[in-house]
Structures are given as structure tokens and as C-alpha cells.
Design a protein around this motif. Structure first.
Motif, PDB file in Angstrom:
ATOM      1  N   UNK A 168       0.882  -1.302  -0.088  1.00 51.38           N
ATOM      2  CA  UNK A 168       0.223   0.422  -0.028  1.00 51.38           C
ATOM      3  C   UNK A 168       1.000   1.215  -0.321  1.00 51.38           C
ATOM      4  N   UNK A 169       1.789   1.335   0.509  1.00 47.11           N
ATOM      5  CA  UNK A 169       2.764   2.724   0.673  1.00 47.11           C
ATOM      6  C   UNK A 169       3.524   3.046  -0.281  1.00 47.11           C
ATOM      7  N   UNK A 170       4.080   2.002  -0.743  1.00 48.41           N
ATOM      8  CA  UNK A 170       4.853   1.337  -2.153  1.00 48.41           C
ATOM      9  C   UNK A 170       4.102   2.298  -3.619  1.00 48.41           C
ATOM     10  N   UNK A 171       2.868   1.388  -3.075  1.00 51.38           N
ATOM     11  CA  UNK A 171       2.018   1.604  -4.020  1.00 51.38           C
ATOM     12  C   UNK A 171       1.397   3.566  -4.201  1.00 51.38           C
ATOM     13  N   UNK A 172       1.082   3.955  -2.866  1.00 47.41           N
ATOM     14  CA  UNK A 172       0.227   5.222  -2.752  1.00 47.41           C
ATOM     15  C   UNK A 172       1.779   6.450  -2.955  1.00 47.41           C
ATOM     16  N   UNK A 173       3.052   5.843  -2.100  1.00 47.32           N
ATOM     17  CA  UNK A 173       4.182   6.727  -2.938  1.00 47.32           C
ATOM     18  C   UNK A 173       4.462   6.973  -3.646  1.00 47.32           C
ATOM     19  N   UNK A 174       4.538   5.643  -5.016  1.00 47.89           N
ATOM     20  CA  UNK A 174       4.697   6.123  -6.297  1.00 47.89           C
ATOM     21  C   UNK A 174       3.821   7.186  -6.798  1.00 47.89           C
ATOM     22  N   UNK A 175       2.447   7.307  -6.599  1.00 44.27           N
ATOM     23  CA  UNK A 175       1.550   7.614  -7.497  1.00 44.27           C
ATOM     24  C   UNK A 175       1.743   9.451  -7.029  1.00 44.27           C
ATOM     25  N   UNK A 176       1.530   9.205  -5.386  1.00 44.20           N
ATOM     26  CA  UNK A 176       2.194  10.839  -4.558  1.00 44.20           C
ATOM     27  C   UNK A 176       3.667  11.465  -5.891  1.00 44.20           C
ATOM     28  N   UNK A 177       4.865  10.449  -6.481  1.00 43.27           N
ATOM     29  CA  UNK A 177       5.994  10.933  -6.898  1.00 43.27           C
ATOM     30  C   UNK A 177       5.514  11.724  -8.904  1.00 43.27           C
ATOM     31  N   UNK A 178       4.446  11.176  -8.564  1.00 48.83           N
ATOM     32  CA  UNK A 178       4.355  10.905 -10.350  1.00 48.83           C
ATOM     33  C   UNK A 178       3.103  12.115 -10.960  1.00 48.83           C
ATOM     34  N   UNK A 179       1.887  12.378  -9.373  1.00 48.06           N
ATOM     35  CA  UNK A 179       1.055  13.124  -9.604  1.00 48.06           C
ATOM     36  C   UNK A 179       0.493  13.039  -8.658  1.00 48.06           C
ATOM     37  N   UNK A 180       0.989  13.896  -8.140  1.00 49.83           N
ATOM     38  CA  UNK A 180       0.664  14.136  -6.473  1.00 49.83           C
ATOM     39  C   UNK A 180      -0.788  14.829  -5.876  1.00 49.83           C
ATOM     40  N   UNK A 181      -1.188  15.218  -7.171  1.00 50.58           N
ATOM     41  CA  UNK A 181      -2.758  15.562  -7.022  1.00 50.58           C
ATOM     42  C   UNK A 181      -3.408  14.785  -6.738  1.00 50.58           C
ATOM     43  N   UNK A 182      -3.625  13.862  -7.870  1.00 52.53           N
ATOM     44  CA  UNK A 182      -4.913  13.069  -8.043  1.00 52.53           C
ATOM     45  C   UNK A 182      -4.059  11.615  -7.654  1.00 52.53           C
ATOM     46  N   UNK A 183      -2.867  11.605  -6.268  1.00 54.18           N
ATOM     47  CA  UNK A 183      -2.393  10.532  -6.105  1.00 54.18           C
ATOM     48  C   UNK A 183      -3.555  10.480  -4.398  1.00 54.18           C
ATOM     49  N   UNK A 184      -4.072  11.508  -4.356  1.00 52.86           N
ATOM     50  CA  UNK A 184      -5.179  11.464  -2.996  1.00 52.86           C
ATOM     51  C   UNK A 184      -6.373  10.663  -2.844  1.00 52.86           C
ATOM     52  N   UNK A 185      -6.578  10.445  -4.536  1.00 57.93           N
ATOM     53  CA  UNK A 185      -8.299   9.650  -4.953  1.00 57.93           C
ATOM     54  C   UNK A 185      -7.957   9.253  -4.920  1.00 57.93           C
ATOM     55  N   UNK A 186      -7.164   7.997  -5.781  1.00 57.48           N
ATOM     56  CA  UNK A 186      -6.803   6.601  -6.168  1.00 57.48           C
ATOM     57  C   UNK A 186      -7.543   6.031  -5.674  1.00 57.48           C
ATOM     58  N   UNK A 187      -7.910   4.551  -5.848  1.00 55.74           N
ATOM     59  CA  UNK A 187      -8.161   3.537  -5.041  1.00 55.74           C
ATOM     60  C   UNK A 187      -7.995   2.354  -4.955  1.00 55.74           C
ATOM     61  N   UNK A 188      -7.405   2.637  -3.327  1.00 52.91           N
ATOM     62  CA  UNK A 188      -5.884   1.711  -2.949  1.00 52.91           C
ATOM     63  C   UNK A 188      -5.971   0.432  -3.188  1.00 52.91           C
ATOM     64  N   UNK A 189      -7.115  -0.264  -2.984  1.00 56.09           N
ATOM     65  CA  UNK A 189      -6.698  -1.916  -3.547  1.00 56.09           C
ATOM     66  C   UNK A 189      -7.052  -1.791  -4.418  1.00 56.09           C
ATOM     67  N   UNK A 190      -7.143  -1.311  -5.282  1.00 53.71           N
ATOM     68  CA  UNK A 190      -7.438  -1.713  -6.658  1.00 53.71           C
ATOM     69  C   UNK A 190      -6.507  -1.099  -7.344  1.00 53.71           C
ATOM     70  N   UNK A 191      -5.668  -0.514  -6.812  1.00 51.68           N
ATOM     71  CA  UNK A 191      -4.332  -0.644  -7.571  1.00 51.68           C
ATOM     72  C   UNK A 191      -3.298  -1.297  -7.195  1.00 51.68           C
TER      73      UNK A 191
END
Length: 591
Positions: free
Chosen positions: A418-441
Motif C-alpha cells: 500500500x505504501x509503495x503504491x500510494x507513494x509512487x502515485x504521489x511521486x508522479x502526480x501528487x494531486x491525483x494520488x489523493x483520490x486513488x482507489x488503493x485496493x484496486x491499485x
């Protein structure tokens, strides 16, 4: 359609690709590395890389255009898909996006337009391979593949003693270390996936794996040990090098063997938490010049050694932030690593301090997996977001996601997904990363065949953050699992009987859900993590005399240890297992 990390601009159109072509065509001459990446993409999706198309229809056309580095565009019309970028990196990231789109689109491809580029130039992950767990090669390769899918472009393997230095067998003999040949293999595997393997070797503090041995005590700031400031307990050996010429000669020999393996432009020398500095050999220097001056002076000498290998020094910035006056005397060609792992870590204040000196810097949040057993996903989400927001605001060059293994590395690898996935999303697009569906990712990147487990993994990680007992950098489960049971702690006292019951029920409900699912390595790992967490609460209930205890706590602990041994060896080398289990055996003795 969800893509991870989320593209900056992504629009679906109300039409579908009409071509039935399976051809991929590149309109320019490409490097061998990019050719291998395209061939791998084609093989996965049963496509063909065509050198000459001779009027044939093409599914994917790849063009080179003028654009920002690492950016790419994808356009899918009814005639086919066009991928454009300025360099190989951008093409690779476009392929990573297209891979997800094709994988989850089925037999029909909806038309779309994507314009994308990263927020941070350097998007990194650091794995702790020194606190007991040294992953097997196939485990590392799996992790690297999935990090590449998440558009991570740097990897660090945190080393204190787990490299097989030829002249220092005493230090690593029981740790199953990586060899030079294996590191070279990992480097090449990363390179083909557009990831830079950055060397990491702690070179000042956190040297206890060396200084505990009699032949290395002469290098210690406090050779007879010290009282650890975090625990108030005496440690019988040192953890910090003397900031002198003999220590420099020792680490120069290590660099001579270690650094030539890497072709990265960077080298993380560590430098964090030199607990004893100024309390032993250097006490007089620190009193006369100031601890900050002594620290910076030694770090500059290390930097000069690193420059001989054509590399730029990275260092953990905790000490210079503790002594703000030291920031003014830092060399401008250092890269500061601003780290912190709690939801409320003051990233804004610290980034502002470092940026005021015009230093290159990374923000370094964490997965919150260590000292947790089950993960602390709520804390991780806030910590990762704060680092991204403030790193972006103050011009950080990089975003480094840390995954530590403190005190025995008892968390299993999926706890970090979860942390690796959420962090990678923040590193690429931090605004959109807040809205990801983490289980799906997690399901799409790490567990493609285990959608339900992806959901349960996130639910498990959210449980400990639901009750605040004031712990930092740890969960109540980890705290109680290794509690000596002599008397209640300031943290256990805050857990009411009602809260204890709620936590036990939540854990048992998850355990029962996993218990009826098909058996996989991940389900077994989560099952044992749940057993550890449930047992941790049972210890407190037993101490307080709550209810009946049908389960024999000692037998429960022995079963946990037996399963931990089996699960460890599925992903990791044998070295370090005995140390990890020693914490669990000590916990059993306290019952």
C-alpha cells in the motif's frame, strides 16, 4: 478506467479502435535498451515489433518528438494508438501506461487521449536489507518489475553489513549478504527497466553491525557502548564511527570495493543518527567547535572521497536540521534527504530550511510498515501526501519512499504494498494520488489474481490507526507483541477494555475472511500477521485478567514462530532469520 500512477490528463472518447492489427512500429532508430523494453511489451500482449510496415495497418506507432524529459503522450483513435515522447524514458513510461490500459480493457480498446509527465524528476524506493531480511533474487526482481510499472526510476538497497566485503567476513558471515556479482545482476535488471540502482552504505552512524566485533571497536566513538537516547537502555557496543582519519581509511577501503559496481551518479552515505557523537572520542572537539561543525566537517571529508568515484553524495538531513546553523556551511553539491515518517511530520518547515540554502534535496516519507505487524496505512497515506505536497512546493528534486525493517523486520512484504503504491502515485502526480482507489491499485500492480486480498490488506493496515494511544513509528500490535508484561506501559494504559474488544473483533473478522479463501503465499502471510496482532492483544487481556483464555498463549506463540520461519524462507535468504525469531522467542519467555 484507472491507471496507476494517474496520468496528468486522461480523457476517454466515445469510440473504439477499429483495427485488428497486432503490429507495433517505431518510426526512428532506438537504443538496445528500449528495443528490449518494446519487445517485452509485445511479448506480453502477443504483438509484433515490425521494422517495416509496407502499407500494413499498425496498432501502435511510436514517434520521437520535442517535449519535456520523461513526458509522453498517448492517443488512441479508431485507426490505432500513437505514443510520442522526447526520449527513451518517456517512451518506457508511455508503454507502462499502455500496458495497464490493454491488460484491463479486454478485447476492445476504447479511444482515449493522455498527456503525462512526472511531478518529481527522481522517484525512488529504498528497501532495508540490513535489518535481518535480505530478499532472494527472485523477490527483488518481482519488486523491481512492479516498481517499474509504477514509473519508479531509482532504487536503493539500504546496507549496513549485508554486502560481502572480501576483507570483512566477520561482519557479514551470518547475514546471507549480497555479493558483487549479485549486485551487478540487480543493477542490470534495474537498467533494463529504466531504474537507476543507487548505492547506499551507511558511513558514520548505524555502524553497530561492525563495531560490536572486537576487531572493529577501535573505530567507535564510544567503544564500550552507550545509553540509547530513544530507549534509555544501555547498548554494550558503539554505533557511531570516530570522526577521524582511521575511520576515513576504513570506509575508503569499503568504497573501493563497493562503488565500482554501480554506474549511478549518486551515492547515499547515510550519516543519520550518530547517537554518540560528542559523548566519547570527539567530546573535546564538539565542545570546542560545536557538534554541528564536527559533523559537517566529517561529512565533507566523506564527500571528497565519494567525488573520486564521480558520484554525488546523498545524506540523511536530520542532523543538519537539528543544528540549523550547519546548513549554512554545507557544500552546495550535496543532496539532502529530508526524512520523516509520521502523519504530522514537519515537512514544510524542513523543506523550507533546506531550500533556503539552494541545496538539491529529496523528501523521504515511508510505507509505515515497520514496527507495525499489520501496517499503518492511514498514517502512511497522510505522511506520503505531506511529503509530496511540500516537496513539490519547495522544489525537491526527488521523492524517496523508505521501507524499513527495524527490530527484526517482522512485517511481511505485502504489508508494504500500500505504501509503495500510494507513494509512487504521489511521486508522479501528487494531486491525483489523493483520490486513488488503493485496493484496486494494489490488485492491478501487485496482486492481479487476488482482488479480495488486496482489499483485506488495506483494511488490515487501517485498523491500528483507528485507536490513538500516543505511539510514534509503531503500532499498538507491535508494541504489545514485544512487551515484557512486567507492568503496563504508558501506551497500553490508554487502551480501554472496550477498545481492546473492538480491536480483537476486527482482527478476528479479517482472519475468518482470509481463512476461507484459497491458500496462497500472501494469504498465509496475512494470516500469520493477524495471529501476531491477535496474540498481542491477548497478552494485554491476560495481564489484566479479562475473560477466559481457551488458547494456550505459549503454544500460540510457538505456532507463530514456526510459521514465521516457513514464510521468511519463501521470499528471503536464511541470514537474519535467527535474529528476527529471537525477538519472538523473548516475547514467548515473558508469558
Amino acid at each position: 478506467m484507472n491507471i496507476y500512477p494517474p496520468p496528468k490528463a486522461f480523457r476517454l472518447h466515445d469510440c473504439w479502435t477499429a483495427t485488428d492489427s497486432r503490429l507495433v512500429h517505431v518510426s526512428y532508430s532506438i537504443s538496445p535498451r528500449l528495443r528490449r523494453a518494446i519487445n517485452s511489451f509485445c511479448q506480453k500482449h502477443h504483438l509484433e515489433l515490425a521494422e517495416k510496415i509496407q502499407g500494413r495497418n499498425v496498432l501502435v506507432t511510436i514517434n520521437r518528438v520535442n517535449a519535456s524529459p520523461q513526458s509522453y503522450s498517448l492517443k488512441n483513435t479508431n485507426k490505432g494508438i500513437t505514443l510520442e515522447a522526447a526520449n527513451d524514458d518517456g517512451i518506457f513510461y508511455g508503454l507502462a501506461t499502455l500496458d495497464q490500459f490493454i491488460t484491463y480493457s479486454g478485447s476492445r480498446l476504447q479511444c482515449f487521449t493522455i498527456q503525462d509527465q512526472p511531478d518529481f524528476e527522481c522517484r525512488a524506493v529504498m528497501l532495508d536489507i540490513s535489518r535481518c531480511k535480505v530478499p532472494k533474487m527472485n523477490t527483488l526482481f518481482m519488486i523491481i518489475d512492479n516498481l517499474a510499472a509504477l514509473k519508479i526510476n531509482q532504487l536503493q538497497l539500504y546496507v549496513e553489513h549485508t554486502f560481502a566485503f572480501k576483507q570483512h567476513r566477520t561482519v557479514w558471515k551470518n547475514s546471507s549478504p549480497l555479493t558483487a556479482g549479485q549486485l551487478s545482476e540487480i543493477r542490470d535488471y534495474c537498467y533494463d527497466r529504466f531504474i537507476e540502482l543507487v548505492p547506499n552504505l551507511n558511513s558514520f552512524g548505524h555502524f553497530e553491525r561492525w563495531l560490536r566485533h572486537p576487531e572493529y571497536r577501535k573505530y567507535a566513538e564510544c567503544p564500550d557502548g552507550f545509553v540509547h537516547p530513544l530507549t534509555d537502555k544501555r547498548v554494550p557496543f558503539g554505533s557511531t564511527l570516530k570522526p577521524n582519519q582511521k575511520s576515513l581509511k576504513l570506509i575508503a577501503g569499503l568504497y573501493d570495493e563497493y562503488l565500482p559496481i554501480f554506474d549511478s551518479q549518486y551515492f547515499n552515505v547515510g550519516g543519520d543518527e550518530p547517537w554518540e557523537l560528542g559523548h566519547g572520542w570527539s567530546a573535546k572537539q564538539c565542545e570546542q567547535k560545536g557538534t554541528a561543525q564536527v559533523y559537517v566537517s566529517f561529512m565533507h571529508k566523506i564527500k571528497h572521497m565519494v567525488e573520486k568515484y564521480g558520484k554525488q553524495t546523498m545524506f540523511w538531513a536530520d542532523i543538519v536540521l537539528k543544528y540549523p546553523e550547519s546548513i549554512k556551511i554545507l557544500s552546495e553539491d550535496l543532496t539532502a534527504l529530508v526524512w520523516g515518517y509520521e502523519a504530522d511530520h514537519p515537512f514544510e518547515q524542513e523543506c523550507k530550511q533546506i531550500a533556503s540554502r539552494d541545496l538539491s534535496f529529496y523528501v523521504c516519507p515511508g510505507t509505515s510498515s515497520w514496527n507495525s505487524i499489520t501496517g499503518r496505512q492511514t498514517n502512511a497515506t497522510k505522511n506520503l501526501n505531506s511529503a509530496a505536497v511540500n516537496g513539490f512546493k519547495y522544489g525537491a528534486k526527488g521523492y524517496l519512499i523508505t521501507d524499513w525493517g527495524d527490530h527484526g523486520h517482522h512485517q511481511y512484504l505485502p504489508i508494504s504494498f500500500g505504501g509503495l503504491t500510494s507513494g509512487a502515485c504521489h511521486a508522479w502526480n501528487h494531486k491525483a494520488a489523493r483520490c486513488i482507489t488503493l485496493p484496486d491499485a494494489i490488485h492491478r500492480i501487485w496482486l492481479p489474481e487476488q482482488e479480495k486480498l488486496s482489499t483485506l490488506l488495506v483494511q488490515l493496515g487501517e485498523i491500528p490507526d483507528g485507536i490513538d494511544v500516543g505511539l510514534r513509528n509503531a503500532s499498538i500490535f507491535n508494541h504489545l507483541l514485544f512487551w515484557d508484561m512486567r507492568k503496563e506501559t504508558i501506551f497500553s494504559k490508554k487502551l480501554t477494555e472496550e477498545q481492546l474488544g473492538v480491536l480483537q473483533q476486527q482482527l478476528w473478522e479479517l482472519f475468518e475472511e482470509i481463512d476461507v479463501m484459497p491458500t496462497t503465499l500472501v494469504s498465509n502471510e496475512l494470516s500469520n500477521a493477524l495471529c501476531m496482532a491477535i496474540h498481542s492483544l491477548d497478552r494485554l487481556a491476560l495481564f489484566r485478567g479479562y475473560g477466559n483464555h481457551a488458547r494456550d498463549p505459549k503454544k500460540t506463540m510457538r505456532d507463530i514462530i514456526a510459521r514465521h520461519r516457513i514464510l521468511w524462507k519463501m521470499r528471503n535468504r536464511l541470514g537474519g532469520l535467527a535474529e528476527s525469531n529471537s525477538f519472538l522467542y523473548q516475547s514467548e519467555k515473558c508469558l
